[in-house]
Scaffold this motif. Structure first.
Motif, PDB file in Angstrom:
ATOM      1  N   UNK A   1     -42.537  50.064 -32.895  1.00  0.00           N
ATOM      2  CA  UNK A   1     -42.169  51.407 -33.342  1.00  0.00           C
ATOM      3  C   UNK A   1     -40.756  51.352 -33.915  1.00  0.00           C
ATOM      4  N   UNK A   2     -40.575  51.967 -35.089  1.00  0.00           N
ATOM      5  CA  UNK A   2     -39.264  51.959 -35.728  1.00  0.00           C
ATOM      6  C   UNK A   2     -39.128  53.152 -36.653  1.00  0.00           C
ATOM      7  N   UNK A   3     -37.903  53.606 -36.811  1.00  0.00           N
ATOM      8  CA  UNK A   3     -37.568  54.628 -37.792  1.00  0.00           C
ATOM      9  C   UNK A   3     -36.208  54.241 -38.362  1.00  0.00           C
ATOM     10  N   UNK A   4     -36.023  54.518 -39.658  1.00  0.00           N
ATOM     11  CA  UNK A   4     -34.763  54.184 -40.316  1.00  0.00           C
ATOM     12  C   UNK A   4     -34.318  55.353 -41.182  1.00  0.00           C
ATOM     13  N   UNK A   5     -33.002  55.544 -41.233  1.00  0.00           N
ATOM     14  CA  UNK A   5     -32.423  56.555 -42.114  1.00  0.00           C
ATOM     15  C   UNK A   5     -31.307  55.915 -42.927  1.00  0.00           C
TER      16      UNK A   5
ATOM     17  N   UNK B   1     -21.416  54.861 -47.190  1.00  0.00           N
ATOM     18  CA  UNK B   1     -22.869  54.805 -47.120  1.00  0.00           C
ATOM     19  C   UNK B   1     -23.240  54.069 -45.836  1.00  0.00           C
ATOM     20  N   UNK B   2     -24.433  54.330 -45.366  1.00  0.00           N
ATOM     21  CA  UNK B   2     -24.859  53.651 -44.149  1.00  0.00           C
ATOM     22  C   UNK B   2     -26.354  53.715 -43.949  1.00  0.00           C
ATOM     23  N   UNK B   3     -26.802  52.898 -43.015  1.00  0.00           N
ATOM     24  CA  UNK B   3     -28.199  52.898 -42.578  1.00  0.00           C
ATOM     25  C   UNK B   3     -28.188  52.784 -41.063  1.00  0.00           C
ATOM     26  N   UNK B   4     -29.168  53.450 -40.454  1.00  0.00           N
ATOM     27  CA  UNK B   4     -29.350  53.353 -39.009  1.00  0.00           C
ATOM     28  C   UNK B   4     -30.838  53.162 -38.750  1.00  0.00           C
ATOM     29  N   UNK B   5     -31.148  52.175 -37.939  1.00  0.00           N
ATOM     30  CA  UNK B   5     -32.539  51.879 -37.585  1.00  0.00           C
ATOM     31  C   UNK B   5     -32.661  51.965 -36.074  1.00  0.00           C
ATOM     32  N   UNK B   6     -33.677  52.661 -35.617  1.00  0.00           N
ATOM     33  CA  UNK B   6     -33.986  52.719 -34.193  1.00  0.00           C
ATOM     34  C   UNK B   6     -35.289  51.968 -33.971  1.00  0.00           C
ATOM     35  N   UNK B   7     -35.228  50.929 -33.159  1.00  0.00           N
ATOM     36  CA  UNK B   7     -36.387  50.109 -32.831  1.00  0.00           C
ATOM     37  C   UNK B   7     -36.818  50.397 -31.403  1.00  0.00           C
ATOM     38  N   UNK B   8     -38.140  50.350 -31.160  1.00  0.00           N
ATOM     39  CA  UNK B   8     -38.642  50.571 -29.804  1.00  0.00           C
ATOM     40  C   UNK B   8     -39.813  49.640 -29.530  1.00  0.00           C
ATOM     41  N   UNK B   9     -39.699  48.921 -28.443  1.00  0.00           N
ATOM     42  CA  UNK B   9     -40.789  48.077 -27.946  1.00  0.00           C
ATOM     43  C   UNK B   9     -41.019  48.463 -26.495  1.00  0.00           C
ATOM     44  N   UNK B  10     -42.091  49.208 -26.199  1.00  0.00           N
ATOM     45  CA  UNK B  10     -42.328  49.664 -24.825  1.00  0.00           C
ATOM     46  C   UNK B  10     -42.409  48.521 -23.813  1.00  0.00           C
ATOM     47  N   UNK B  11     -42.790  47.328 -24.279  1.00  0.00           N
ATOM     48  CA  UNK B  11     -42.879  46.170 -23.373  1.00  0.00           C
ATOM     49  C   UNK B  11     -41.510  45.550 -23.121  1.00  0.00           C
TER      50      UNK B  11
END
Length: 193
Positions: A43-47, A60-70
Motif C-alpha cells: 500500500x502506498x500513496x504519494x503527493x 518543490x517536494x514529494x512525500x510518499x507514505x508506504x505501508x506493509x501490514x506484515x
C-alpha cells in the motif's frame, strides 16, 4: 485526493489516507496526488507539493507514505515516510560547509517540534551550484535538496498529521520561508520574494 480506499485497504492505511486528505496545508503550498511506487510496499500513496509566493516557486517536494501490514525489517515497522524537498538558495549559502548539517537539523527539529514519533531516520542533504556560460551567463543557480525517510508510529493515538505538518515546515525552512505565527511577516530575501 488520496488513493482509492477499498474493502481490501487495511484500516491503519485508510486512516492515514483520510488524514492526508483532511490536512490543512499552509498558505501558498499546493499538493496533488501522483503515482506511487508499486513494488516497495503493498500500500502506498504519494503527493507532490509546490510552495509558492505570488508567481514565484520557492520549493518543490514529494512525500510518499508506504505501508506493509506484515512489517518490513528494513523499516523496523509497518509504515515508512519517504520525502524529497528542493529549493533554490543564495549563491553564497551553498558554499557554506555547515549547510548540510543545518538543513538536516531543519528536518530533525520540525519532527521534534510536532512531537512526531520517528525512528530509523535516514537521508542525505545535497548542496549544488551551477554556473552559466555563453548565452546562459545569467543562469547561475544554487540549490539545496533534502532527501530523507523515517519510520513513523501511526495508530489511533499517533496520527499522520504531525508528520505532514513537519514536512510542510521543512519545505518552508528549505525555501527560506518558515511558517510564522499569525500576525508576523518575513523580511524580503532579495530572491524576488
Amino acid at each position: 485526493m488520496p488513493a482509492n480506499v477499498t474493502s481490501f485497504t487495511p484500516e491503519p492505511f485508510a486512516r492515514a489516507l483520510r488524514e492526508l486528505e483532511a490536512m490543512p496545508w499552509r498558505s501558498g503550498l499546493t499538493t496533488q496526488e501522483i503515482g506511487s511506487p508499486q513494488r516497495i510496499a503493498p500500500h502506498a500513496v504519494a503527493i507532490s507539493a509546490e510552495l509558492e509566493s505570488g508567481e514565484d516557486s520557492l520549493a518543490t517536494g514529494r512525500l510518499i507514505l508506504l505501508h506493509d501490514p506484515a512489517g518490513n525489517t528494513a523499516w523496523d515497522g509497518t509504515f515508512r515516510v519517504v520525502s524529497y524537498v528542493r529549493a533554490e538558495v543564495d549563491l553564497d549559502m551553498v558554499t557554506d560547509p555547515l549547510l548540510p548539517e543545518v538543513a538536516w537539523s531543519w528536518l530533525t527539529d520540525t519532527l521534534a517540534t510536532h512531537d512526531c514519533s520517528a525512528a530509523e531516520l535516514a537521508g542525505t542533504v545535497t548542496a549544488s551550484y551551477s554556473k552559466g556560460f555563453g548565452e546562459m551567463t545569467d543562469a547561475d543557480r544554487a540549490d539545496v535538496e533534502v532527501r530523507c525517510s523515517w519510520t513513523p508510529t501511526l495508530d489511533e493515538a499517533h496520527p499522520l498529521t504531525p508528520h505532514l505538518a513537519a514536512w510542510q515546515d521543512l519545505m518552508g525552512l528549505v525555501a527560506g520561508q518558515p511558517q510564522l505565527p499569525p500576525g508576523m511577516a518575513t523580511l524580503p530575501t532579495g530572491r524576488g520574494v
